[in-house]
Design an enzyme around this catalytic site. Structure first.
Site, PDB file in Angstrom:
ATOM      1  N   ASP A 110     -23.325  44.092  28.534  1.00 49.73           N
ATOM      2  CA  ASP A 110     -22.935  45.392  29.092  1.00 49.73           C
ATOM      3  C   ASP A 110     -21.895  45.962  28.123  1.00 49.73           C
ATOM      4  O   ASP A 110     -21.692  45.432  27.047  1.00 49.73           O
ATOM      5  CB  ASP A 110     -22.389  45.249  30.526  1.00 49.73           C
ATOM      6  CG  ASP A 110     -21.217  44.278  30.596  1.00 49.73           C
ATOM      7  OD1 ASP A 110     -20.680  43.933  29.523  1.00 49.73           O
ATOM      8  OD2 ASP A 110     -20.834  43.872  31.708  1.00 49.73           O
ATOM      9  N   HIS A 113     -23.349  44.925  19.917  1.00 50.97           N
ATOM     10  CA  HIS A 113     -23.359  43.768  20.807  1.00 50.97           C
ATOM     11  C   HIS A 113     -22.815  42.540  20.068  1.00 50.97           C
ATOM     12  O   HIS A 113     -23.119  42.343  18.893  1.00 50.97           O
ATOM     13  CB  HIS A 113     -24.781  43.476  21.310  1.00 50.97           C
ATOM     14  CG  HIS A 113     -24.789  42.302  22.247  1.00 50.97           C
ATOM     15  ND1 HIS A 113     -24.324  42.391  23.535  1.00 50.97           N
ATOM     16  CD2 HIS A 113     -25.134  41.014  22.050  1.00 50.97           C
ATOM     17  CE1 HIS A 113     -24.402  41.206  24.099  1.00 50.97           C
ATOM     18  NE2 HIS A 113     -24.888  40.351  23.225  1.00 50.97           N
ATOM     19  N   CYS A 149     -18.975  43.726  26.165  1.00 50.89           N
ATOM     20  CA  CYS A 149     -19.273  42.474  25.451  1.00 50.89           C
ATOM     21  C   CYS A 149     -18.246  42.147  24.354  1.00 50.89           C
ATOM     22  O   CYS A 149     -17.975  40.969  24.113  1.00 50.89           O
ATOM     23  CB  CYS A 149     -20.703  42.448  24.929  1.00 50.89           C
ATOM     24  SG  CYS A 149     -21.003  43.594  23.607  1.00 50.89           S
TER      25      CYS A 149
END
Length: 275
Positions: free
Chosen positions: A49, A262, A52
């Site tokens: 999400d 990410h 991270c």
């Protein structure tokens, strides 16, 4: 139910699963993972999400913590929300996760609770001597959504505090790190108030951390965040440090990213690199 931090998996096995093709990108990623595998044996996936970067950094910091950082020990640490609010009225527009539009009187108390929780968790985990037990305590903490997100709110508030300190230092002619100029050179964050409105309030909701905010997080935690940026393999940005001129006594945590959005974490240092 989504795990925040997945169990560890062999790095090269993970890479083969994720990057099968023969495209230039897949080849570059495989090379990148091979380089990481020289130093680390396993990888743990971080839930994707918009938190991270926080999740990966904090998980790594706690899993190797052996003492409470100095800034967490200070007497007035938990007074931060009150102290800042007494000087900056605009902080009343701070947005708590899932609680937009709360009155700031309550927000000050809530953020104080988050800061107390951060100190308490850091202290209890850093006092665990046995590595397995320490790992279990971290895993348990990152399975408790309520506590986990409270810790991210604490980190965001620490970033705001650090931004205010840097901004004021620069305005009064003191030396500040280069990233601080970049942070406040953006049209959307020319001062700490704008930074809060346009960036910090959105982290976790509609966006993650941008590059320049990774520096701010590192400064707030007084940790060096070392990131393997796999898509930059074979350039001098493959391993990036935030900040790039870290203080010598700052501990180092290591993350992996394929795209600067990410983050996952490498674990289990290979024996030869530890010696």
């Amino acid at each position: 139910y989504k795990l925040s931090v997945s169990p560890e998996m062999d790095i090269m096995e993970y890479c083969r699963k994720e990057w099968r093709g023969n495209t230039p990108v897949a080849k570059k990623m495989r090379k990148g993972y091979e380089a990481v595998a020289q130093k680390f044996a396993s990888i743990r996936r971080i839930r994707g999400d918009n938190y991270c970067a926080f999740r990966a950094t904090l998980f790594q910091a706690l899993s190797q913590a052996t003492q409470l950082p100095r800034w967490l020990q200070s007497e007035d640490f938990t007074m931060l929300p009150e102290n800042l609010l007494s000087k900056y009225d605009w902080i009343k527009q701070w947005q708590l996760k899932q609680k937009p539009g709360k009155k700031m009187g309550e927000i000050s108390d809530e953020i104080k609770e988050y800061l107390i929780l951060l100190r308490k968790k850091w202290k209890s985990i850093s006092e665990i001597k046995d590595p397995l037990e320490k790992q279990e305590a971290c895993d348990k903490l990152f399975k408790n959504e309520e506590e986990e997100y409270s810790l991210y709110e604490a980190l965001k508030f620490l970033m705001l505090n650090t931004a205010i300190e840097l901004y004021n230092a620069d305005k009064s002619g003191r030396r500040v790190p280069v990233f601080s100029w970049l942070l406040f050179a953006r049209d959307t964050s020319s001062n700490p108030c704008q930074l809060m409105h346009n960036h910090l309030n959105h982290i976790g909701h509609s966006g993650g951390l941008e590059q320049v905010e990774m520096f701010l997080l590192a400064y707030a935690l007084q940790y060096t965040i070392q990131v393997y940026r796999l898509y930059k393999y074979s350039t001098d940005e493959f391993i990036t440090l935030y900040p790039n001129d870290p203080e010598e006594d700052w501990p180092v945590v290591t993350l992996i990213t394929e795209d600067d959005r990410h983050y996952n974490i490498p674990v289990r240092m290979c024996q030869e690199t530890m010696l």
